[in-house]
Design a protein around this motif. Structure first.
Motif, PDB file in Angstrom:
ATOM      1  N   GLU A 187       0.815  -1.216   0.000  1.00  0.00           N
ATOM      2  CA  GLU A 187       0.000   0.000   0.000  1.00  0.00           C
ATOM      3  C   GLU A 187       0.852   1.271   0.000  1.00  0.00           C
ATOM      4  O   GLU A 187       0.344   2.370  -0.230  1.00  0.00           O
ATOM      5  CB  GLU A 187      -0.963   0.013   1.189  1.00  0.00           C
ATOM      6  N   ASP A 198      -3.331  -3.012  -9.193  1.00  0.00           N
ATOM      7  CA  ASP A 198      -2.447  -3.928  -8.477  1.00  0.00           C
ATOM      8  C   ASP A 198      -1.359  -4.375  -9.444  1.00  0.00           C
ATOM      9  O   ASP A 198      -1.537  -5.304 -10.226  1.00  0.00           O
ATOM     10  CB  ASP A 198      -3.249  -5.131  -7.962  1.00  0.00           C
ATOM     11  N   ARG A 215       5.076  -5.224  -5.053  1.00  0.00           N
ATOM     12  CA  ARG A 215       3.653  -5.149  -5.368  1.00  0.00           C
ATOM     13  C   ARG A 215       3.177  -3.731  -5.094  1.00  0.00           C
ATOM     14  O   ARG A 215       3.258  -3.255  -3.957  1.00  0.00           O
ATOM     15  CB  ARG A 215       2.869  -6.171  -4.539  1.00  0.00           C
ATOM     16  N   ARG A 217       0.315  -1.299  -4.688  1.00  0.00           N
ATOM     17  CA  ARG A 217      -1.120  -1.231  -4.429  1.00  0.00           C
ATOM     18  C   ARG A 217      -1.512   0.092  -3.790  1.00  0.00           C
ATOM     19  O   ARG A 217      -2.510   0.175  -3.070  1.00  0.00           O
ATOM     20  CB  ARG A 217      -1.542  -2.388  -3.519  1.00  0.00           C
TER      21      ARG A 217
END
Length: 328
Positions: A187, A198, A215, A217
């Motif tokens: 995040e 994503d 990742r 996000r």
């Protein structure tokens, strides 16, 4: 062009009064001269010459056709001369399309030097997103990142677009310095190359070859690198950014590069144009300039580690020993 050549041969016969002498002047065979005159007579539906065994003379209508033919040939010579002058003159308008992902920071100094060297050239540079055509109808050249060039176009390789992970000092003071991609919370991760909310970015450790991933996000999404830099400066999170775009903020100490030993895949960067033939000199000059400049840029990216301003030599040596990487 065949008709223009026929007019040239017709005029040569009229000037020399001989098919043989006209063939010598036009550097073709006598049969070619005879055939060209016959084809022209058939096309116009008139007889151009009176032929005897001793001489060739114009018919009355042949004199009229010769006047017009001479005018046509003179106009063509003027056109060829003007076109040649334009082709050899480095001047005029030139349009270059650049994707936001490539950025203007690495391009602007090159274009500034080019226009200083060629003051009669006006370079119109447009930022594009390349969601549609790779090369717009009005563009002479286009820089393309991470996309293949159309089969109908010519593509020249420029320095690859490389990426790094960056954060603001304020963000790092609260979140801590990550030592491994797993330390980056999804995040808090942003990337300008994300095609979806994503996004996953593969990483490889430069020394051990270990593979991992980031990742992304974050709630903040954009395809604009400058907007992503602003969000990173405001402490919204860490961002995967093109090195060339982040370099200025890093040199000022506004951004810090993290995960230095991890490498994200670079993207091929191409200079695209429609054809190699009959390019105006101004376009050929800019092509050569960009290919040469980014060839130097490629070499520069592999240059030895350099110390940033106001950093003591001892600190530099220690940082080098621990694998740290300063901005070039």
């Amino acid at each position: 062009m065949e008709r223009l050549k026929a007019l040239e041969i017709f005029k040569a016969v009229a000037d020399h009064g001989s098919f043989t002498k006209a063939a010598d002047a036009a550097h073709v065979g006598v049969p070619s001269v005879s055939r060209a005159v016959q084809d022209l007579e058939t096309l116009l539906g008139v007889q151009l010459f009176n032929r005897t065994t001793r001489k060739v003379t114009l018919t009355p209508v042949g004199h009229t056709v010769l006047e017009h033919a001479a005018g046509v040939l003179d106009c063509y010579e003027d056109l060829a001369r003007v076109s040649n002058d334009i082709a050899l003159d480095v001047s005029g308008d030139l349009r270059l399309e650049v994707p936001a992902l490539f950025g203007m920071s690495r391009l602007a100094p090159i274009l500034a030097n080019f226009t200083r060297e060629h003051p009669k050239v006006r370079v119109d540079t447009r930022l594009v997103d390349h969601q549609g055509e790779t090369l717009g109808d009005l563009a002479d050249l286009s820089i393309v990142v991470g996309r293949a060039a159309p089969a109908s176009c010519v593509a020249r390789q420029l320095a690859a677009t490389r990426f790094g992970m960056y954060a603001s000092p304020a963000f790092l003071s609260g979140a801590g310095m990550p030592r491994h991609p797993d330390d980056v919370r999804p995040e808090h991760c942003m990337t300008v190359i994300a095609g979806s909310h994503d996004a996953t970015l593969a990483l490889t450790h430069a020394v051990t070859g270990e593979r991992s991933a980031l990742r992304a996000r974050s709630a903040f999404r954009t395809n604009c690198p400058s907007a992503l830099i602003s969000a990173t400066l405001d402490g919204l999170g860490m961002a995967v950014l093109p090195e060339s775009i982040a370099r200025l903020s890093e040199s000022r100490g506004e951004l810090v590069r993290v995960l230095n030993d991890w490498r994200a895949p670079s993207l091929d960067t191409l200079l695209v144009y429609r054809t190699r033939r009959n390019l105006p000199l101004r376009v050929r000059k800019l092509i050569d300039c960009l290919v040469a400049s980014f060839g130097d840029d490629e070499a520069g990216s592999l240059s030895p580690l350099r110390m940033p301003p106001n950093v003591p030599a001892v600190a530099h040596i220690k940082a080098h020993a621990h694998g740290a990487r300063w901005a070039a």
